[in-house]
Design a protein around this motif. Sequence first.
Motif, PDB file in Angstrom:
ATOM      1  N   VAL A  15     -13.336 -16.861  -8.669  1.00  0.00           N
ATOM      2  CA  VAL A  15     -12.717 -16.480  -7.390  1.00  0.00           C
ATOM      3  C   VAL A  15     -11.741 -17.568  -6.914  1.00  0.00           C
ATOM      4  CG1 VAL A  15     -13.218 -15.940  -4.961  1.00  0.00           C
ATOM      5  CG2 VAL A  15     -14.687 -15.046  -6.770  1.00  0.00           C
ATOM      6  N   ASN A  21      -1.873 -15.479  -9.375  1.00  0.00           N
ATOM      7  CA  ASN A  21      -0.574 -15.331  -8.708  1.00  0.00           C
ATOM      8  C   ASN A  21      -0.824 -15.037  -7.234  1.00  0.00           C
ATOM      9  OD1 ASN A  21       1.937 -14.643  -7.794  1.00  0.00           O
ATOM     10  ND2 ASN A  21       2.378 -13.150  -9.399  1.00  0.00           N
ATOM     11  N   ARG A  22      -0.583 -16.037  -6.402  1.00  0.00           N
ATOM     12  CA  ARG A  22      -0.778 -15.871  -4.946  1.00  0.00           C
ATOM     13  C   ARG A  22       0.562 -15.833  -4.217  1.00  0.00           C
ATOM     14  NH1 ARG A  22      -5.460 -19.145  -6.125  1.00  0.00           N
ATOM     15  NH2 ARG A  22      -7.296 -18.418  -4.988  1.00  0.00           N
ATOM     16  N   GLU A  23       1.644 -15.657  -4.981  1.00  0.00           N
ATOM     17  CA  GLU A  23       2.976 -15.904  -4.416  1.00  0.00           C
ATOM     18  C   GLU A  23       3.861 -14.678  -4.311  1.00  0.00           C
ATOM     19  OE1 GLU A  23       4.603 -19.031  -6.834  1.00  0.00           O
ATOM     20  OE2 GLU A  23       2.757 -20.174  -6.665  1.00  0.00           O
ATOM     21  N   CYS A  60      -6.472 -10.265   1.209  1.00  0.00           N
ATOM     22  CA  CYS A  60      -6.294 -11.176   0.059  1.00  0.00           C
ATOM     23  C   CYS A  60      -4.808 -11.490  -0.090  1.00  0.00           C
ATOM     24  CB  CYS A  60      -6.848 -10.567  -1.221  1.00  0.00           C
ATOM     25  SG  CYS A  60      -8.598 -10.185  -1.161  1.00  0.00           S
ATOM     26  N   CYS A  61      -4.212 -11.997   0.970  1.00  0.00           N
ATOM     27  CA  CYS A  61      -2.745 -12.129   1.049  1.00  0.00           C
ATOM     28  C   CYS A  61      -2.203 -13.328   0.298  1.00  0.00           C
ATOM     29  CB  CYS A  61      -2.307 -12.191   2.512  1.00  0.00           C
ATOM     30  SG  CYS A  61      -2.850 -13.695   3.356  1.00  0.00           S
ATOM     31  N   ASP A  89      -7.069 -14.241   3.869  1.00  0.00           N
ATOM     32  CA  ASP A  89      -7.437 -14.751   2.549  1.00  0.00           C
ATOM     33  C   ASP A  89      -8.558 -15.775   2.700  1.00  0.00           C
ATOM     34  OD1 ASP A  89      -5.848 -14.613  -0.384  1.00  0.00           O
ATOM     35  OD2 ASP A  89      -7.232 -16.303  -0.142  1.00  0.00           O
ATOM     36  N   LEU A  90      -9.370 -15.811   1.654  1.00  0.00           N
ATOM     37  CA  LEU A  90     -10.471 -16.771   1.594  1.00  0.00           C
ATOM     38  C   LEU A  90      -9.942 -18.205   1.634  1.00  0.00           C
ATOM     39  CD1 LEU A  90     -13.524 -16.932   0.985  1.00  0.00           C
ATOM     40  CD2 LEU A  90     -12.962 -16.824  -1.439  1.00  0.00           C
ATOM     41  N   VAL A  91      -8.827 -18.410   0.937  1.00  0.00           N
ATOM     42  CA  VAL A  91      -8.270 -19.757   0.786  1.00  0.00           C
ATOM     43  C   VAL A  91      -7.089 -19.922   1.737  1.00  0.00           C
ATOM     44  CG1 VAL A  91      -7.187 -21.347  -0.859  1.00  0.00           C
ATOM     45  CG2 VAL A  91      -8.939 -19.733  -1.641  1.00  0.00           C
ATOM     46  N   VAL A 126      -3.399  -6.491  -2.758  1.00  0.00           N
ATOM     47  CA  VAL A 126      -2.700  -6.636  -4.041  1.00  0.00           C
ATOM     48  C   VAL A 126      -3.479  -7.602  -4.932  1.00  0.00           C
ATOM     49  CG1 VAL A 126      -0.536  -7.320  -5.149  1.00  0.00           C
ATOM     50  CG2 VAL A 126      -0.505  -6.112  -2.965  1.00  0.00           C
ATOM     51  N   HIS A 127      -4.063  -7.066  -5.976  1.00  0.00           N
ATOM     52  CA  HIS A 127      -4.866  -7.847  -6.930  1.00  0.00           C
ATOM     53  C   HIS A 127      -5.923  -8.711  -6.240  1.00  0.00           C
ATOM     54  CE1 HIS A 127      -2.670  -6.356 -10.293  1.00  0.00           C
ATOM     55  NE2 HIS A 127      -1.519  -6.754  -9.797  1.00  0.00           N
ATOM     56  N   GLY A 128      -6.503  -8.169  -5.179  1.00  0.00           N
ATOM     57  CA  GLY A 128      -7.559  -8.885  -4.467  1.00  0.00           C
ATOM     58  C   GLY A 128      -8.943  -8.316  -4.745  1.00  0.00           C
ATOM     59  N   TYR A 131     -11.634  -9.712  -7.199  1.00  0.00           N
ATOM     60  CA  TYR A 131     -12.421 -10.931  -6.963  1.00  0.00           C
ATOM     61  C   TYR A 131     -13.516 -10.739  -5.916  1.00  0.00           C
ATOM     62  CZ  TYR A 131      -8.382 -12.339  -9.475  1.00  0.00           C
ATOM     63  OH  TYR A 131      -7.417 -12.386 -10.437  1.00  0.00           O
TER      64      TYR A 131
HETATM   65  C1  LIG Z   1      -4.460 -12.724  -7.350  1.00  0.00           C
HETATM   66  S1  LIG Z   1      -4.481 -13.363  -5.719  1.00  0.00           S
HETATM   67  C2  LIG Z   1      -3.342 -12.222  -4.945  1.00  0.00           C
HETATM   68  C3  LIG Z   1      -2.687 -12.798  -3.712  1.00  0.00           C
HETATM   69  C4  LIG Z   1      -1.577 -11.951  -3.078  1.00  0.00           C
HETATM   70  N1  LIG Z   1      -2.068 -10.634  -2.715  1.00  0.00           N
HETATM   71  C5  LIG Z   1      -0.405 -11.833  -4.016  1.00  0.00           C
HETATM   72  O1  LIG Z   1      -0.313 -10.802  -4.677  1.00  0.00           O
HETATM   73  O2  LIG Z   1       0.386 -12.785  -4.101  1.00  0.00           O
HETATM   74  C6  LIG Z   1      -6.068 -12.865  -5.096  1.00  0.00           C
HETATM   75  C7  LIG Z   1      -6.404 -13.465  -3.762  1.00  0.00           C
HETATM   76  O3  LIG Z   1      -7.679 -12.972  -3.342  1.00  0.00           O
HETATM   77  C8  LIG Z   1      -8.282 -13.983  -2.554  1.00  0.00           C
HETATM   78  N2  LIG Z   1      -9.725 -13.715  -2.382  1.00  0.00           N
HETATM   79  C9  LIG Z   1     -10.689 -13.731  -3.328  1.00  0.00           C
HETATM   80  N3  LIG Z   1     -11.894 -13.449  -2.796  1.00  0.00           N
HETATM   81  C10 LIG Z   1     -11.700 -13.226  -1.468  1.00  0.00           C
HETATM   82  C11 LIG Z   1     -12.559 -12.895  -0.375  1.00  0.00           C
HETATM   83  N4  LIG Z   1     -13.872 -12.729  -0.522  1.00  0.00           N
HETATM   84  N5  LIG Z   1     -12.002 -12.759   0.860  1.00  0.00           N
HETATM   85  C12 LIG Z   1     -10.661 -12.926   1.035  1.00  0.00           C
HETATM   86  N6  LIG Z   1      -9.802 -13.248   0.036  1.00  0.00           N
HETATM   87  C13 LIG Z   1     -10.306 -13.394  -1.205  1.00  0.00           C
HETATM   88  C14 LIG Z   1      -7.985 -15.244  -3.345  1.00  0.00           C
HETATM   89  O4  LIG Z   1      -8.125 -16.423  -2.590  1.00  0.00           O
HETATM   90  C15 LIG Z   1      -6.525 -14.986  -3.781  1.00  0.00           C
HETATM   91  O5  LIG Z   1      -5.614 -15.549  -2.882  1.00  0.00           O
END
Ligand SMILES: C[S@@+](CC[C@H](N)C(=O)[O-])C[C@H]1O[C@@H](n2cnc3c(N)ncnc32)[C@H](O)[C@@H]1O
Length: 227
Positions: A15, A21-23, A60-61, A89-91, A126-128, A131
């Motif tokens: 996770v 890719n977070r960008e 999950c931005c 987002d978590l982070v 998006v791809h969230g 995780y």
């Molecule tokens: C692949 S990244 C996609 C980020 C963004 N949507 C993009 O496409 O650039 C997945 C994101 O999900 C977040 N994430 C994972 N587990 C999460 C949770 N339990 N709550 C919130 N965010 C979470 C991660 O920190 C990460 O930033």
Amino acid sequence: MNLLPEAQLIWSPTVANSRMNRERNASGVNSYEQEFKFKPEAYLAAKIAAYGQASWLDLCCGQGNALIQTARYFEQHGQQHLLQLTGIDLVDSFQPLDENITCVEFVSASLLDWMPAQNYDLITCVHGLHYLGDKLEVIERSIAALNPSGRFVANLDLNNLVIQGTNTSTYLKKSFKQLGIAYHARRKVLERVGGLAIKFDLQYLGADDHSGPNYTGQDAVTSYYSG
Ligand SMILES: C[S@@+](CC[C@H](N)C(=O)[O-])C[C@H]1O[C@@H](n2cnc3c(N)ncnc32)[C@H](O)[C@@H]1O
């Protein structure tokens, strides 16, 4: 198999993976538009034209680039005051907001600890979901938090869900259809237009963070349920 509860899952290296890719931007290269085949700013502009305002919740931005790009677009068009953009987002790796961006709010929290306090015109993930532990709970909450003509759209790999004792993919596709949720199997995109209180009627058991890469090529989390 050792299934992790949500509170442990958020500390998993799968996770916290820094190679994700977070960008992504809203539109153009490396964007949500490429994932979902529509430009968020055009969608929100149509909402503003119809209702005088628009709101977007990005789950999950990541760094929040999609929201910031969109805010800049509406700032240039003098419409920022009609827009409300929220990213969770978590982070906390959110890009800093310059002072003329006033419509963006970032929240650092785990989605499973989050309850939407209002309804939205657009909710994206998006791809969230790859995780998250209880993916179906987040889908339920998101769809319940849509405005009557609001749109929820998210990437989902059905291989990252297991419903014990059943063919998961067949079960989920049937449930989605019954609930009015479209699943685009080739693109692995889930979509629903219109807020609705839904229940999948499954019990969440926990998450496996060692199930390996999914179709994105990145290690993902598989969520387990019993019927
Ligand atoms: C692949 S990244 C996609 C980020 C963004 N949507 C993009 O496409 O650039 C997945 C994101 O999900 C977040 N994430 C994972 N587990 C999460 C949770 N339990 N709550 C919130 N965010 C979470 C991660 O920190 C990460 O930033």
